[in-house]
Design a protein around this motif. Sequence first.
Motif, PDB file in Angstrom:
ATOM      1  N   THR A 266       0.861  -1.191   0.000  1.00  0.00           N
ATOM      2  CA  THR A 266       0.000   0.000   0.000  1.00  0.00           C
ATOM      3  C   THR A 266       0.892   1.234   0.000  1.00  0.00           C
ATOM      4  O   THR A 266       2.117   1.143   0.140  1.00  0.00           O
ATOM      5  CB  THR A 266      -0.858   0.024   1.268  1.00  0.00           C
ATOM      6  OG1 THR A 266       0.042   0.062   2.390  1.00  0.00           O
ATOM      7  CG2 THR A 266      -1.745  -1.219   1.379  1.00  0.00           C
ATOM      8  N   GLN A 267       0.251   2.392  -0.125  1.00  0.00           N
ATOM      9  CA  GLN A 267       0.979   3.671  -0.056  1.00  0.00           C
ATOM     10  C   GLN A 267       1.739   3.768   1.275  1.00  0.00           C
ATOM     11  O   GLN A 267       2.872   4.233   1.320  1.00  0.00           O
ATOM     12  CB  GLN A 267      -0.052   4.797  -0.157  1.00  0.00           C
ATOM     13  CG  GLN A 267       0.531   6.099  -0.622  1.00  0.00           C
ATOM     14  CD  GLN A 267       0.479   6.252  -2.128  1.00  0.00           C
ATOM     15  OE1 GLN A 267      -0.518   5.959  -2.731  1.00  0.00           O
ATOM     16  NE2 GLN A 267       1.547   6.699  -2.729  1.00  0.00           N
ATOM     17  N   LYS A 268       1.101   3.289   2.349  1.00  0.00           N
ATOM     18  CA  LYS A 268       1.732   3.330   3.682  1.00  0.00           C
ATOM     19  C   LYS A 268       3.000   2.484   3.697  1.00  0.00           C
ATOM     20  O   LYS A 268       4.007   2.849   4.297  1.00  0.00           O
ATOM     21  CB  LYS A 268       0.765   2.786   4.739  1.00  0.00           C
ATOM     22  CG  LYS A 268      -0.189   3.827   5.290  1.00  0.00           C
ATOM     23  CD  LYS A 268      -0.937   3.264   6.493  1.00  0.00           C
ATOM     24  CE  LYS A 268      -1.941   4.283   7.013  1.00  0.00           C
ATOM     25  NZ  LYS A 268      -3.173   3.637   7.470  1.00  0.00           N
ATOM     26  N   HIS A 269       2.919   1.335   3.021  1.00  0.00           N
ATOM     27  CA  HIS A 269       4.056   0.418   2.967  1.00  0.00           C
ATOM     28  C   HIS A 269       5.230   1.081   2.239  1.00  0.00           C
ATOM     29  O   HIS A 269       6.381   1.013   2.677  1.00  0.00           O
ATOM     30  CB  HIS A 269       3.623  -0.859   2.245  1.00  0.00           C
ATOM     31  CG  HIS A 269       4.661  -1.935   2.251  1.00  0.00           C
ATOM     32  ND1 HIS A 269       4.560  -3.053   3.040  1.00  0.00           N
ATOM     33  CD2 HIS A 269       5.836  -2.047   1.576  1.00  0.00           C
ATOM     34  CE1 HIS A 269       5.636  -3.812   2.847  1.00  0.00           C
ATOM     35  NE2 HIS A 269       6.410  -3.227   1.968  1.00  0.00           N
ATOM     36  N   GLU A 271       5.724   4.276   1.899  1.00  0.00           N
ATOM     37  CA  GLU A 271       6.227   5.364   2.758  1.00  0.00           C
ATOM     38  C   GLU A 271       7.152   4.791   3.840  1.00  0.00           C
ATOM     39  O   GLU A 271       8.204   5.364   4.154  1.00  0.00           O
ATOM     40  CB  GLU A 271       5.034   6.112   3.373  1.00  0.00           C
ATOM     41  CG  GLU A 271       5.387   7.181   4.388  1.00  0.00           C
ATOM     42  CD  GLU A 271       6.287   8.305   3.874  1.00  0.00           C
ATOM     43  OE1 GLU A 271       6.882   8.995   4.723  1.00  0.00           O
ATOM     44  OE2 GLU A 271       6.434   8.485   2.642  1.00  0.00           O
ATOM     45  N   ALA A 272       6.796   3.614   4.388  1.00  0.00           N
ATOM     46  CA  ALA A 272       7.642   2.986   5.413  1.00  0.00           C
ATOM     47  C   ALA A 272       8.998   2.586   4.816  1.00  0.00           C
ATOM     48  O   ALA A 272      10.046   2.754   5.454  1.00  0.00           O
ATOM     49  CB  ALA A 272       6.935   1.765   5.994  1.00  0.00           C
ATOM     50  N   ARG A 274      10.473   4.075   2.322  1.00  0.00           N
ATOM     51  CA  ARG A 274      11.212   5.336   2.106  1.00  0.00           C
ATOM     52  C   ARG A 274      11.884   5.764   3.404  1.00  0.00           C
ATOM     53  O   ARG A 274      13.072   6.118   3.427  1.00  0.00           O
ATOM     54  CB  ARG A 274      10.231   6.418   1.614  1.00  0.00           C
ATOM     55  CG  ARG A 274      10.882   7.775   1.370  1.00  0.00           C
ATOM     56  CD  ARG A 274       9.851   8.842   1.069  1.00  0.00           C
ATOM     57  NE  ARG A 274       9.221   9.363   2.268  1.00  0.00           N
ATOM     58  CZ  ARG A 274       9.709  10.360   3.004  1.00  0.00           C
ATOM     59  NH1 ARG A 274      10.847  10.937   2.665  1.00  0.00           N
ATOM     60  NH2 ARG A 274       9.071  10.772   4.075  1.00  0.00           N
ATOM     61  N   GLN A 275      11.119   5.687   4.500  1.00  0.00           N
ATOM     62  CA  GLN A 275      11.674   6.110   5.789  1.00  0.00           C
ATOM     63  C   GLN A 275      12.809   5.193   6.229  1.00  0.00           C
ATOM     64  O   GLN A 275      13.786   5.639   6.818  1.00  0.00           O
ATOM     65  CB  GLN A 275      10.558   6.162   6.832  1.00  0.00           C
ATOM     66  CG  GLN A 275       9.600   7.315   6.567  1.00  0.00           C
ATOM     67  CD  GLN A 275       8.474   7.399   7.581  1.00  0.00           C
ATOM     68  OE1 GLN A 275       8.495   6.723   8.599  1.00  0.00           O
ATOM     69  NE2 GLN A 275       7.491   8.227   7.291  1.00  0.00           N
ATOM     70  N   SER A 295       9.691  13.380   0.581  1.00  0.00           N
ATOM     71  CA  SER A 295       8.415  12.751   0.952  1.00  0.00           C
ATOM     72  C   SER A 295       7.568  12.575  -0.293  1.00  0.00           C
ATOM     73  O   SER A 295       7.741  13.266  -1.298  1.00  0.00           O
ATOM     74  CB  SER A 295       7.674  13.616   1.971  1.00  0.00           C
ATOM     75  OG  SER A 295       7.050  14.678   1.290  1.00  0.00           O
ATOM     76  N   ASN A 297       4.675  13.416  -1.068  1.00  0.00           N
ATOM     77  CA  ASN A 297       3.923  14.577  -1.571  1.00  0.00           C
ATOM     78  C   ASN A 297       4.793  15.503  -2.419  1.00  0.00           C
ATOM     79  O   ASN A 297       4.280  16.309  -3.171  1.00  0.00           O
ATOM     80  CB  ASN A 297       3.355  15.419  -0.415  1.00  0.00           C
ATOM     81  CG  ASN A 297       2.638  14.553   0.582  1.00  0.00           C
ATOM     82  OD1 ASN A 297       2.124  13.519   0.189  1.00  0.00           O
ATOM     83  ND2 ASN A 297       2.619  14.952   1.841  1.00  0.00           N
ATOM     84  N   CYS A 351       5.746   5.807  -6.508  1.00  0.00           N
ATOM     85  CA  CYS A 351       4.735   5.903  -5.435  1.00  0.00           C
ATOM     86  C   CYS A 351       3.428   5.206  -5.769  1.00  0.00           C
ATOM     87  O   CYS A 351       2.588   5.049  -4.898  1.00  0.00           O
ATOM     88  CB  CYS A 351       4.420   7.369  -5.138  1.00  0.00           C
ATOM     89  SG  CYS A 351       5.867   8.333  -4.740  1.00  0.00           S
TER      90      CYS A 351
END
Length: 420
Positions: A266-269, A271-272, A274-275, A295, A297, A351
């Motif tokens: 998912t998008q959350k995955h 993002e994780a 990336r972090q 980020s 965005n 993304c």
Amino acid sequence: MFSPSQEEHCAPNKEPVKYGELVVLGYNGSLPNGDRGRRKSRFALYKRPKANGVKPSTVHVISTPQASKAISCKGQHSISYTLSRNQTVVVEYTHDKDTDMFQVGRSTESPIDFVVTDTISGSQSNDETQITQSTISRFACRIVCDRSPPYTARIFAAGFDSSKNIFLGEKAAKWKNPDGHMDGLTTNGVLVMHPKGGFTEESKPGVWREISVCGDVYTLRETRSAQQRGKLVENETNVLQDGSLIDLCGATLLWRTADGLFHTPTQKHIEALRQEINAARPQCPVGLNTLAFPSINRKDVVEEKQPWAYLSCGHVHGYHNWGHRSDTEANERECPMCRTIGPYVPLWLGCEAGFYVDAGPPTHAFTPCGHVCSEKSAKYWSQIPLPHGTHAFHAACPFCATQLSGEHNCIKLIFQGPVD
């Protein structure tokens, strides 16, 4: 207590059944100027409150334009096949309580559920890159989903217009099948490719085919809008599967089933991931400054800490100005680590989660655009030939539609960890 059947009946807020999603290739999570209404980079197909599917019923053979107009004005769906000035076959369609229909095309009229415009490769099109003449049909195709499990989705060329008609004029390729039913092709055609082995890291590209107005499968015409249809492929169907690609001559859509999306990051995955990369504090091996992927965005503004890479060798650096060689192309540089000469570009995280075949870490970049995703996703898209123009095919980055180049179309990135 409710019995299960009562509970079923009394749960208006129950999650609606999702048939699948269409994702437009060439966009990294949204359209450049933002998703608006029916015009967006991703469209989910849900079970409708009331079935709106149609199925063929009465066939009329008509010799005057007035009579054909009278039939098409009855408020019923119909497909007209103009054979000559004085002969038209009109096939009336009747309501089908077992299916839902979704229409895709360039038109913004109400029968179109998902408005698609031409994808401009690489530029993430701004207003100045307007297409002067679109090759996408206003009513390009329709997807019909069974309302009961397993919710099979089928694709057909052409969509019904505001007066519920599909017109195949004198110039359109059309014919009568041996069993007597009429069929035809749209001007630029609707092409479909089902990957072999579904949409997984093991998948291989399938063969591109053309889909007719009635949903039969044909080999490709010699050129996109040739009058002569290809050969009927009897052992293949118009049923969409996870990872099927639909090309509308100007935009290519990826079909993801609800089940396929359930196993996709998912998008959350993303993002994780990336972090996680940023937390490892990768460094520029020359400037020794810490690099960080911006980020999600801010995915179109090059930032100061943005990682850059030499696409011939994969070494990741921060931005710097050295390494220009007088004997190389403008954006080609010599890597200070290994002396390899090649394009030097900023790296962008892919993304759009729908394009990932697995949830692996972002370790590979497409060449020459620099979009980064998992190894298996990069290798998958690197081998998929996508239609380009009227008869060419080439691999392209799913996140920006740039034609891929280089030895393998993608490269493994070599990050340097912190020195301390």
